[in-house]
Design a protein around this motif. Structure first.
Motif, PDB file in Angstrom:
ATOM      1  N   GLY A   1      -7.969  12.645  -6.108  1.00 30.05           N
ATOM      2  CA  GLY A   1      -8.345  12.696  -7.507  1.00 30.05           C
ATOM      3  C   GLY A   1      -7.214  12.443  -8.474  1.00 30.05           C
ATOM      4  O   GLY A   1      -7.328  12.694  -9.670  1.00 30.05           O
ATOM      5  N   ARG A   2      -6.103  11.897  -7.984  1.00 27.06           N
ATOM      6  CA  ARG A   2      -4.939  11.647  -8.828  1.00 27.06           C
ATOM      7  C   ARG A   2      -4.922  10.225  -9.379  1.00 27.06           C
ATOM      8  O   ARG A   2      -3.991   9.843 -10.090  1.00 27.06           O
ATOM      9  N   ALA A   3      -5.912   9.424  -9.019  1.00 33.04           N
ATOM     10  CA  ALA A   3      -6.030   8.053  -9.528  1.00 33.04           C
ATOM     11  C   ALA A   3      -7.491   7.638  -9.447  1.00 33.04           C
ATOM     12  O   ALA A   3      -8.294   8.273  -8.752  1.00 33.04           O
ATOM     13  N   ASP A   4      -7.832   6.569 -10.163  1.00 26.91           N
ATOM     14  CA  ASP A   4      -9.218   6.104 -10.202  1.00 26.91           C
ATOM     15  C   ASP A   4      -9.529   5.047  -9.157  1.00 26.91           C
ATOM     16  O   ASP A   4     -10.666   4.911  -8.721  1.00 26.91           O
ATOM     17  N   GLY A   5      -8.536   4.260  -8.776  1.00 23.51           N
ATOM     18  CA  GLY A   5      -8.769   3.201  -7.808  1.00 23.51           C
ATOM     19  C   GLY A   5      -7.495   2.850  -7.072  1.00 23.51           C
ATOM     20  O   GLY A   5      -6.387   3.051  -7.594  1.00 23.51           O
ATOM     21  N   ALA A   6      -7.645   2.326  -5.860  1.00 22.31           N
ATOM     22  CA  ALA A   6      -6.497   1.933  -5.036  1.00 22.31           C
ATOM     23  C   ALA A   6      -6.566   0.447  -4.720  1.00 22.31           C
ATOM     24  O   ALA A   6      -7.556  -0.033  -4.163  1.00 22.31           O
ATOM     25  N   ALA A   7      -5.523  -0.292  -5.091  1.00 24.34           N
ATOM     26  CA  ALA A   7      -5.415  -1.701  -4.715  1.00 24.34           C
ATOM     27  C   ALA A   7      -4.944  -1.759  -3.265  1.00 24.34           C
ATOM     28  O   ALA A   7      -3.970  -1.094  -2.899  1.00 24.34           O
ATOM     29  N   LEU A   8      -5.639  -2.533  -2.446  1.00 21.62           N
ATOM     30  CA  LEU A   8      -5.303  -2.525  -1.031  1.00 21.62           C
ATOM     31  C   LEU A   8      -5.648  -3.847  -0.359  1.00 21.62           C
ATOM     32  O   LEU A   8      -6.472  -4.625  -0.851  1.00 21.62           O
ATOM     33  N   HIS A   9      -4.977  -4.083   0.761  1.00 16.07           N
ATOM     34  CA  HIS A   9      -5.235  -5.268   1.596  1.00 16.07           C
ATOM     35  C   HIS A   9      -4.955  -4.874   3.041  1.00 16.07           C
ATOM     36  O   HIS A   9      -3.904  -5.129   3.586  1.00 16.07           O
ATOM     37  N   LEU A  10      -5.928  -4.221   3.644  1.00 17.22           N
ATOM     38  CA  LEU A  10      -5.781  -3.696   4.996  1.00 17.22           C
ATOM     39  C   LEU A  10      -6.846  -4.288   5.916  1.00 17.22           C
ATOM     40  O   LEU A  10      -8.036  -4.157   5.661  1.00 17.22           O
TER      41      LEU A  10
ATOM     42  N   THR B   1      -1.428 -16.629   6.360  1.00 15.92           N
ATOM     43  CA  THR B   1      -2.794 -16.113   6.339  1.00 15.92           C
ATOM     44  C   THR B   1      -3.282 -15.887   4.914  1.00 15.92           C
ATOM     45  O   THR B   1      -2.476 -15.766   3.993  1.00 15.92           O
ATOM     46  N   TRP B   2      -4.598 -15.865   4.766  1.00 13.31           N
ATOM     47  CA  TRP B   2      -5.230 -15.453   3.518  1.00 13.31           C
ATOM     48  C   TRP B   2      -5.827 -14.073   3.732  1.00 13.31           C
ATOM     49  O   TRP B   2      -6.343 -13.774   4.817  1.00 13.31           O
ATOM     50  N   GLU B   3      -5.761 -13.223   2.725  1.00  8.89           N
ATOM     51  CA  GLU B   3      -6.274 -11.872   2.864  1.00  8.89           C
ATOM     52  C   GLU B   3      -7.040 -11.467   1.611  1.00  8.89           C
ATOM     53  O   GLU B   3      -6.814 -11.994   0.521  1.00  8.89           O
ATOM     54  N   SER B   4      -7.947 -10.511   1.773  1.00 10.83           N
ATOM     55  CA  SER B   4      -8.711  -9.981   0.644  1.00 10.83           C
ATOM     56  C   SER B   4      -7.917  -8.871  -0.032  1.00 10.83           C
ATOM     57  O   SER B   4      -7.448  -7.939   0.631  1.00 10.83           O
ATOM     58  N   TYR B   5      -7.786  -8.977  -1.333  1.00  7.91           N
ATOM     59  CA  TYR B   5      -7.077  -7.980  -2.125  1.00  7.91           C
ATOM     60  C   TYR B   5      -8.105  -7.321  -3.031  1.00  7.91           C
ATOM     61  O   TYR B   5      -8.665  -7.953  -3.929  1.00  7.91           O
ATOM     62  N   ASP B   6      -8.387  -6.043  -2.784  1.00 11.81           N
ATOM     63  CA  ASP B   6      -9.498  -5.355  -3.427  1.00 11.81           C
ATOM     64  C   ASP B   6      -9.063  -4.014  -4.011  1.00 11.81           C
ATOM     65  O   ASP B   6      -7.948  -3.545  -3.766  1.00 11.81           O
ATOM     66  N   VAL B   7      -9.983  -3.390  -4.723  1.00  9.45           N
ATOM     67  CA  VAL B   7      -9.781  -2.033  -5.226  1.00  9.45           C
ATOM     68  C   VAL B   7     -10.842  -1.137  -4.620  1.00  9.45           C
ATOM     69  O   VAL B   7     -12.041  -1.402  -4.743  1.00  9.45           O
ATOM     70  N   GLY B   8     -10.408  -0.075  -3.958  1.00 14.96           N
ATOM     71  CA  GLY B   8     -11.329   0.944  -3.474  1.00 14.96           C
ATOM     72  C   GLY B   8     -11.439   2.038  -4.517  1.00 14.96           C
ATOM     73  O   GLY B   8     -10.417   2.512  -5.033  1.00 14.96           O
TER      74      GLY B   8
END
Length: 312
Positions: free
Chosen positions: A122-131, A253-260
């Motif tokens: 609960g310390r942030a609203d969204g996480a940018a990630l590419h996993l 490589t190409w990867e998806s960069y999203d926000v969870g």
């Protein structure tokens, strides 16, 4: 977002949680600066803002203290925060989004795993990630599990190209991670998606990732800077960072960069989603090099316990 603002939020949240009680004396400014990886000036600015809000008491020639009644003042300080707090993975294109969305607070630097942990707490609203999950799906499985009780969603930012950043004309003839044996390599820290990707590629090339030598850096730009200054021979990063400094790039490589993000943050995310639909912003991101914005702004609701419900 400015580093001092991030420090303000961190201290205020610690006061609200009870970790910092009224009367508690904070460490010295220089010590805090070292722990946050910033300057004493930045810490002092953060403390002054919290003092103005009634969270801290400042003394001349003494360390700052948590003020009486600080918990209430800290809650009011945090309640006054508006916007969408984005933590997690670093990406140069996020600067373009932030410039067009005043409500967006970008607090990257914690890496993909660290970002998701911050959201879960609960310390942030969204996480940018590419996993990349073992199933071959990017990001969704991790968001599903870690935010399973919070109506998990995935906001697609863009696809981006990762590869090896090397000096102009690629004098060592590097073509793959396997060619880095015995060379100095700029490494991202553990917990970042780029470090996970590098280790995966190294293992596939028959290398021991722990045997690779080189400095750890925080961002894609710092990888490029390390190559440009001759500190290292190569490093894994995004194409746009190489282009910024006129370096060569070996695509891998190409990867998806999203926000969870959880369902409770959808309202705060609305300005970001709207901005991503802008053809002007998409064109500016694409112009950086190595970006595909065709699906930017797509929001997918995830089944918290089952298989990803995203299309495709």
């Amino acid at each position: 977002m400015s580093r001092y603002r991030e420090i303000c939020l961190d201290l205020a949240e610690r006061v609200v949680s009870g970790d910092l009680e009224p009367g508690t004396e904070l460490p010295g400014v220089r010590e805090l600066a070292r722990s946050w990886g910033t300057t004493a000036t930045t810490v002092s600015r953060a403390q002054r803002e919290l003092a103005d809000a009634g969270v801290l008491v400042l003394h001349e020639r003494r360390r700052a203290q948590v003020a009486p009644g600080a918990a209430l003042a800290a809650r009011e300080f945090l309640a006054g925060r508006v916007g969408f707090r984005l933590v997690g993975s670093d990406d140069p294109a996020l600067d373009l989004v932030a410039r067009g969305v005043p409500e967006l607070e970008v607090l990257t630097g914690r890496g993909s795993f660290g970002g998701l942990s911050e959201v879960r707490r609960g310390r942030a609203d969204g996480a940018a990630l590419h996993l990349l999950h073992r199933t071959g799906i990017y990001n969704a499985p991790f968001v599903q599990r870690l935010l399973r009780n919070q109506a998990p969603h995935l906001l697609h930012l863009w696809r981006r190209e990762q590869g090896l950043i090397v000096p102009p004309a690629n004098p060592d003839g590097v073509r793959s991670v396997g060619d880095l044996t015995g060379r100095r390599v700029a490494l991202r820290r553990f917990g970042t998606g780029t470090r996970v990707l590098f280790d995966r590629l190294a293992i596939a090339a028959g290398m021991d990732p722990d045997g690779v030598r080189g400095p750890e850096v925080e961002t894609h730009l710092e990888v490029a800077l390390a190559v440009a200054t001759g500190t290292v021979d190569a490093g894994l990063g995004v194409r746009s960072a190489a282009a910024d400094l006129g370096l060569d790039f070996v695509p891998l490589t190409w990867e998806s960069y999203d926000v969870g993000l959880p369902g409770s943050a959808l309202g705060a995310a609305a300005p970001v989603i709207t901005a991503l639909s802008s053809s002007a912003l998409r064109a500016a991101i694409t112009a950086l090099g190595g970006y595909d914005t065709a699906d930017s702004g797509r929001l997918d609701e995830l089944d918290a316990m089952g298989e990803p419900t995203i299309p495709g």
